[in-house]
Design a protein around this motif. Structure first.
Motif, mmCIF file in Angstrom:
data_model
loop_
_atom_site.group_PDB
_atom_site.id
_atom_site.type_symbol
_atom_site.label_atom_id
_atom_site.label_comp_id
_atom_site.label_asym_id
_atom_site.label_seq_id
_atom_site.Cartn_x
_atom_site.Cartn_y
_atom_site.Cartn_z
ATOM 1 N N HIS A 1 0.571 7.591 5.271
ATOM 2 C CA HIS A 1 1.342 7.928 4.076
ATOM 3 C C HIS A 1 0.924 9.275 3.503
ATOM 4 O O HIS A 1 1.125 9.548 2.322
ATOM 5 N N GLY A 2 0.318 10.095 4.358
ATOM 6 C CA GLY A 2 0.024 11.469 3.976
ATOM 7 C C GLY A 2 -1.290 11.703 3.270
ATOM 8 O O GLY A 2 -1.549 12.805 2.800
ATOM 9 N N ILE B 1 2.091 6.756 -6.966
ATOM 10 C CA ILE B 1 1.142 7.805 -7.357
ATOM 11 C C ILE B 1 1.769 9.171 -7.138
ATOM 12 O O ILE B 1 1.700 10.051 -7.997
ATOM 13 N N ARG B 2 2.413 9.357 -5.982
ATOM 14 C CA ARG B 2 3.067 10.645 -5.687
ATOM 15 C C ARG B 2 4.174 10.953 -6.692
ATOM 16 O O ARG B 2 4.393 12.114 -7.040
ATOM 17 N N VAL C 1 0.425 17.044 -5.205
ATOM 18 C CA VAL C 1 -1.023 17.229 -5.311
ATOM 19 C C VAL C 1 -1.701 16.317 -4.299
ATOM 20 O O VAL C 1 -1.323 15.149 -4.165
ATOM 21 N N PRO C 2 -2.688 16.820 -3.575
ATOM 22 C CA PRO C 2 -3.382 15.948 -2.610
ATOM 23 C C PRO C 2 -4.006 14.742 -3.300
ATOM 24 O O PRO C 2 -4.527 14.844 -4.404
ATOM 25 N N ILE C 3 -3.956 13.612 -2.639
ATOM 26 C CA ILE C 3 -4.546 12.370 -3.133
ATOM 27 C C ILE C 3 -5.779 12.067 -2.292
ATOM 28 O O ILE C 3 -5.747 12.182 -1.066
ATOM 29 N N MET C 4 -6.854 11.665 -2.961
ATOM 30 C CA MET C 4 -8.067 11.272 -2.247
ATOM 31 C C MET C 4 -8.161 9.751 -2.273
ATOM 32 O O MET C 4 -8.239 9.146 -3.344
ATOM 33 N N LEU D 1 0.835 -1.192 0.000
ATOM 34 C CA LEU D 1 0.000 0.000 0.000
ATOM 35 C C LEU D 1 0.877 1.252 0.000
ATOM 36 O O LEU D 1 0.646 2.189 -0.779
ATOM 37 N N ALA D 2 1.906 1.262 0.836
ATOM 38 C CA ALA D 2 2.843 2.394 0.885
ATOM 39 C C ALA D 2 3.546 2.570 -0.460
ATOM 40 O O ALA D 2 3.716 3.696 -0.947
#
Length: 162
Positions: free
Chosen positions: A72-73, A40-41, A47-50, A33-34
């Motif tokens: 993970h933010g 993605i980052r 950019v914020p991830i939803m 998952l991390a």
């Protein structure tokens, strides 16, 4: 037609199969998952991830997965039902929560009271606006524009007036 007792199914297992061979289990790999979040980052930058945790995070436990994603933010989450959004809020999530699914007039009040964003794409927006006025607050919305995937949304040509 007779139904087989599930415990009799063991008689049909391959030779040497463990006794719990047919029982389902679930494993969440936190490292994987991390890794996915990092990938993605790497593509999106800061950019914020939803995190989408609808359907109880597809059966994995919305609150547990949201907490793992938070490590993970990820501070924003999307769900498909108002009750799921309220459950996240009651579990201590203070960042943006977006309900992607429909809502009733009673749920409109819950959306406003719990500061939950709502995806809008039809006349139900008026119900949300009325609830916000009654409560003396502002509704937070995300307009859903139809993109041709045979899903919900305001048709592109009608989006601006909507």
């Amino acid at each position: 037609m007779s139904l087989m007792n599930p415990y009799e199914a063991a008689a049909y297992l391959p030779a040497g199969a463990p006794a719990d061979y047919t029982d389902p289990w679930l494993e969440i790999d936190s490292a994987a998952l991390a890794h996915n979040v990092r990938q993605i980052r790497a593509k999106t930058g800061n950019v914020p991830i939803m995190g989408v945790v609808k359907a109880n995070a597809y059966g994995h436990g919305a609150v547990a997965i949201a907490r793992e994603l938070q490590k993970h933010g990820i501070e924003q989450f999307a769900v498909a039902k108002v009750a799921a959004a309220v459950a996240l809020r009651h579990s201590g999530f203070s960042g943006p929560i977006l309900n992607l699914g429909p809502f009733s007039a009673q749920e409109a009040r819950l959306l406003i009271q719990h500061n939950i964003d709502q995806s809008i794409y039809n006349e139900a927006v008026d119900v949300l606006a009325n609830a916000a006025r009654e409560l003396g607050q502002v509704a937070r919305v995300h307009s859903k524009i139809y993109t041709g995937l045979s899903r919900v949304g305001v048709p592109f040509g009608a989006a601006l007036p909507f």
